[in-house]
Design a protein around this motif. Structure first.
Motif, PDB file in Angstrom:
ATOM      1  N   ARG A   1     -71.752  28.466  -2.192  1.00 34.78           N
ATOM      2  CA  ARG A   1     -72.566  27.680  -1.260  1.00 34.78           C
ATOM      3  C   ARG A   1     -73.379  26.634  -2.003  1.00 34.78           C
ATOM      4  O   ARG A   1     -73.411  25.461  -1.633  1.00 34.78           O
ATOM      5  CB  ARG A   1     -73.496  28.608  -0.455  1.00 34.78           C
TER       6      ARG A   1
ATOM      7  N   ARG B   1     -71.254  23.786  -3.245  1.00 26.75           N
ATOM      8  CA  ARG B   1     -70.899  22.882  -2.146  1.00 26.75           C
ATOM      9  C   ARG B   1     -72.101  22.022  -1.746  1.00 26.75           C
ATOM     10  O   ARG B   1     -71.969  20.815  -1.522  1.00 26.75           O
ATOM     11  CB  ARG B   1     -70.395  23.693  -0.953  1.00 26.75           C
ATOM     12  N   GLU B   2     -73.296  22.632  -1.686  1.00 21.78           N
ATOM     13  CA  GLU B   2     -74.487  21.894  -1.258  1.00 21.78           C
ATOM     14  C   GLU B   2     -74.933  20.850  -2.275  1.00 21.78           C
ATOM     15  O   GLU B   2     -75.624  19.904  -1.914  1.00 21.78           O
ATOM     16  CB  GLU B   2     -75.641  22.869  -0.997  1.00 21.78           C
ATOM     17  N   GLU B   3     -74.561  21.007  -3.530  1.00 23.48           N
ATOM     18  CA  GLU B   3     -74.968  20.051  -4.559  1.00 23.48           C
ATOM     19  C   GLU B   3     -73.888  19.032  -4.893  1.00 23.48           C
ATOM     20  O   GLU B   3     -74.199  17.932  -5.345  1.00 23.48           O
ATOM     21  CB  GLU B   3     -75.384  20.789  -5.830  1.00 23.48           C
ATOM     22  N   THR B   4     -72.605  19.411  -4.698  1.00 22.82           N
ATOM     23  CA  THR B   4     -71.514  18.565  -5.199  1.00 22.82           C
ATOM     24  C   THR B   4     -70.412  18.305  -4.176  1.00 22.82           C
ATOM     25  O   THR B   4     -69.572  17.447  -4.398  1.00 22.82           O
ATOM     26  CB  THR B   4     -70.844  19.228  -6.415  1.00 22.82           C
ATOM     27  N   ASN B   5     -70.379  19.066  -3.098  1.00 24.41           N
ATOM     28  CA  ASN B   5     -69.297  19.075  -2.117  1.00 24.41           C
ATOM     29  C   ASN B   5     -68.022  19.708  -2.654  1.00 24.41           C
ATOM     30  O   ASN B   5     -66.984  19.687  -1.996  1.00 24.41           O
ATOM     31  CB  ASN B   5     -68.986  17.682  -1.560  1.00 24.41           C
TER      32      ASN B   5
ATOM     33  N   THR C   1     -65.374  22.373  -3.185  1.00 24.32           N
ATOM     34  CA  THR C   1     -64.933  23.631  -2.587  1.00 24.32           C
ATOM     35  C   THR C   1     -63.615  24.101  -3.193  1.00 24.32           C
ATOM     36  O   THR C   1     -63.253  25.261  -3.035  1.00 24.32           O
ATOM     37  CB  THR C   1     -64.759  23.503  -1.056  1.00 24.32           C
TER      38      THR C   1
ATOM     39  N   GLU D   1     -63.044  14.638  -3.959  1.00 29.13           N
ATOM     40  CA  GLU D   1     -63.781  15.685  -3.242  1.00 29.13           C
ATOM     41  C   GLU D   1     -65.247  15.724  -3.674  1.00 29.13           C
ATOM     42  O   GLU D   1     -66.123  16.104  -2.898  1.00 29.13           O
ATOM     43  CB  GLU D   1     -63.118  17.030  -3.545  1.00 29.13           C
TER      44      GLU D   1
ATOM     45  N   ASP E   1     -68.798  14.653  -4.199  1.00 28.44           N
ATOM     46  CA  ASP E   1     -69.674  13.660  -3.566  1.00 28.44           C
ATOM     47  C   ASP E   1     -71.115  14.123  -3.698  1.00 28.44           C
ATOM     48  O   ASP E   1     -71.622  14.871  -2.865  1.00 28.44           O
ATOM     49  CB  ASP E   1     -69.294  13.476  -2.093  1.00 28.44           C
TER      50      ASP E   1
ATOM     51  N   HIS F   1     -73.790  12.538  -0.913  1.00 29.19           N
ATOM     52  CA  HIS F   1     -73.816  13.051   0.462  1.00 29.19           C
ATOM     53  C   HIS F   1     -73.481  14.540   0.440  1.00 29.19           C
ATOM     54  O   HIS F   1     -72.394  14.945   0.852  1.00 29.19           O
ATOM     55  CB  HIS F   1     -72.809  12.294   1.330  1.00 29.19           C
ATOM     56  N   PRO F   2     -74.399  15.361  -0.047  1.00 30.47           N
ATOM     57  CA  PRO F   2     -74.125  16.792  -0.169  1.00 30.47           C
ATOM     58  C   PRO F   2     -73.813  17.448   1.178  1.00 30.47           C
ATOM     59  O   PRO F   2     -74.280  16.994   2.222  1.00 30.47           O
ATOM     60  CB  PRO F   2     -75.410  17.360  -0.768  1.00 30.47           C
ATOM     61  N   ALA F   3     -73.053  18.511   1.121  1.00 34.56           N
ATOM     62  CA  ALA F   3     -72.676  19.261   2.317  1.00 34.56           C
ATOM     63  C   ALA F   3     -73.906  19.785   3.042  1.00 34.56           C
ATOM     64  O   ALA F   3     -74.926  20.101   2.428  1.00 34.56           O
ATOM     65  CB  ALA F   3     -71.757  20.416   1.936  1.00 34.56           C
TER      66      ALA F   3
END
Length: 152
Positions: free
Chosen positions: A46, A49-53, A55, A102, A104, A107-109
């Motif tokens: 998680r 994903r929240e820092e880098t996108n 997955t 992938e 980003d 614009h983090p998730a």
């Protein structure tokens, strides 16, 4: 620690933070907190994903014990409103299996505020010299544990 197929580690330049001591030691590997009731592995995915996108990863390894660092007293009282004195961390090694498009950090998730202003793949042996000094011991240990996974 996210490793690419060339053996480099994803490292991001922190946008800001009270732990910044100079312009050189502002880089770090993705990391974050574990929510109440959350297990470490899902939390790591998680936070990544929240820092880098990112997955698209496969799990390569885990350090059995928890690693700890303390925030130096000169910044502990005002860093994060004095709420934290350090961090205990669970470390995993992951292989990035996706396309770099992938990634980003702007614009983090989940609509999270960006934590990194830039990123790159870095050689493992260079990481300790890029992080704030009080995290250096943890990074040296993480590298020692995972460096064999960066080689093909």
């Amino acid at each position: 620690m996210v490793l690419n197929h060339a053996g480099g580690a994803f490292i991001g330049r922190r946008i800001n933070g009270p732990e910044h001591v100079d312009a050189t030691h502002v880089w770090q590997l993705p990391q974050g907190g574990i929510d109440p009731g959350e297990d470490p592995w899902p939390a790591a995915l998680r936070e990544l994903r929240e820092e880098t996108n990112i997955t698209s990863v496969e799990r390569l390894g885990e350090i059995a014990e928890w690693l700890k660092y303390d925030i130096p007293p000169e910044i502990a009282g005002h860093a994060w409103s004095g709420k934290y004195r350090g961090q205990t961390q669970k470390w995993f090694a992951l292989r990035f299996t996706g396309d770099e498009s992938e990634i980003d950090i702007e614009h983090p998730a989940g609509g999270h505020k960006p934590e990194f202003g830039e990123w790159r793949w870095e050689e493992l042996h260079k990481l300790p010299d890029l992080v704030v000094p009080f995290k250096r011991g943890v990074y040296q240990r993480v590298i020692a544990e995972f460096q064999h996974l960066a080689r093909f």
